[in-house]
Design a protein around this motif. Structure first.
Motif, PDB file in Angstrom:
ATOM      1  N   GLY A  66       0.794  -1.220   0.000  1.00  0.00           N
ATOM      2  CA  GLY A  66       0.000   0.000   0.000  1.00  0.00           C
ATOM      3  C   GLY A  66       0.828   1.272   0.000  1.00  0.00           C
ATOM      4  O   GLY A  66       0.291   2.360  -0.202  1.00  0.00           O
ATOM      5  N   ARG A  67       2.127   1.152   0.188  1.00  0.00           N
ATOM      6  CA  ARG A  67       3.012   2.327   0.182  1.00  0.00           C
ATOM      7  C   ARG A  67       4.035   2.278  -0.946  1.00  0.00           C
ATOM      8  O   ARG A  67       4.365   3.307  -1.528  1.00  0.00           O
ATOM      9  CB  ARG A  67       3.752   2.437   1.521  1.00  0.00           C
ATOM     10  N   PHE A  68       4.558   1.099  -1.243  1.00  0.00           N
ATOM     11  CA  PHE A  68       5.580   0.925  -2.279  1.00  0.00           C
ATOM     12  C   PHE A  68       4.961   0.245  -3.497  1.00  0.00           C
ATOM     13  O   PHE A  68       4.144  -0.666  -3.364  1.00  0.00           O
ATOM     14  CB  PHE A  68       6.726   0.057  -1.771  1.00  0.00           C
ATOM     15  N   THR A  69       5.420   0.675  -4.677  1.00  0.00           N
ATOM     16  CA  THR A  69       4.958   0.083  -5.926  1.00  0.00           C
ATOM     17  C   THR A  69       6.154  -0.238  -6.812  1.00  0.00           C
ATOM     18  O   THR A  69       6.975   0.640  -7.074  1.00  0.00           O
ATOM     19  CB  THR A  69       4.013   1.029  -6.671  1.00  0.00           C
ATOM     20  N   ILE A  70       6.221  -1.475  -7.259  1.00  0.00           N
ATOM     21  CA  ILE A  70       7.291  -1.874  -8.179  1.00  0.00           C
ATOM     22  C   ILE A  70       6.741  -1.863  -9.594  1.00  0.00           C
ATOM     23  O   ILE A  70       5.580  -2.232  -9.831  1.00  0.00           O
ATOM     24  CB  ILE A  70       7.856  -3.263  -7.801  1.00  0.00           C
ATOM     25  N   SER A  71       7.580  -1.436 -10.530  1.00  0.00           N
ATOM     26  CA  SER A  71       7.183  -1.429 -11.938  1.00  0.00           C
ATOM     27  C   SER A  71       8.428  -1.636 -12.784  1.00  0.00           C
ATOM     28  O   SER A  71       9.545  -1.613 -12.267  1.00  0.00           O
ATOM     29  CB  SER A  71       6.484  -0.125 -12.313  1.00  0.00           C
TER      30      SER A  71
END
Length: 127
Positions: A66-71
């Protein structure tokens, strides 16, 4: 020579954001899952997030959900970690890693699934 180079780390206040990048060179990693790990002083290296080679599947550790996003951008051979709502306990050296070919998404929280590692980038979150 295969290289993974992280960038984007730095000092940020609690509640702030940072975007880490991991640029791969030496060969393409578009067919490999990629992951981020972190290690704080005195602690073992821990899993943060991972992404399948297509980008369709991701996995994240509970503390960062909910805080970090990997792409990823396979055309640029680059993986990103967008970190929002940072907390002092997120302070660590962050490492990018490329998984062995054929690794399944549900195994990517294990460091042994990764073949290549970057040198790390420091993230410091002040309170």
């Amino acid at each position: 020579q295969v290289q993974l180079v992280e960038s984007g780390g730095g000092l940020v206040q609690a509640g702030g954001s940072l975007r880490l990048s991991c640029a791969a060179s030496g060969r393409t990693f578009r067919w490999n899952a990629m992951g981020w790990f972190r290690q704080a002083p005195g602690n073992e290296r821990e899993f943060v997030a991972a992404i399948s080679w297509t980008g369709a599947n991701t996995l994240a550790a509970e503390p960062v959900k909910g805080r970090f996003t990997i792409s990823r951008d396979n055309a640029k051979n680059t993986v990103y970690l967008q970190m929002n709502s940072l907390k002092p306990e997120d302070t660590a050296v962050y490492y990018c890693a490329a998984a062995y070919s054929g690794s399944r998404i549900y195994t990517l929280d294990r460091a042994r699934e990764y073949e290549h590692w970057g040198q790390g980038t420091q993230v410091t979150v002040s309170s």
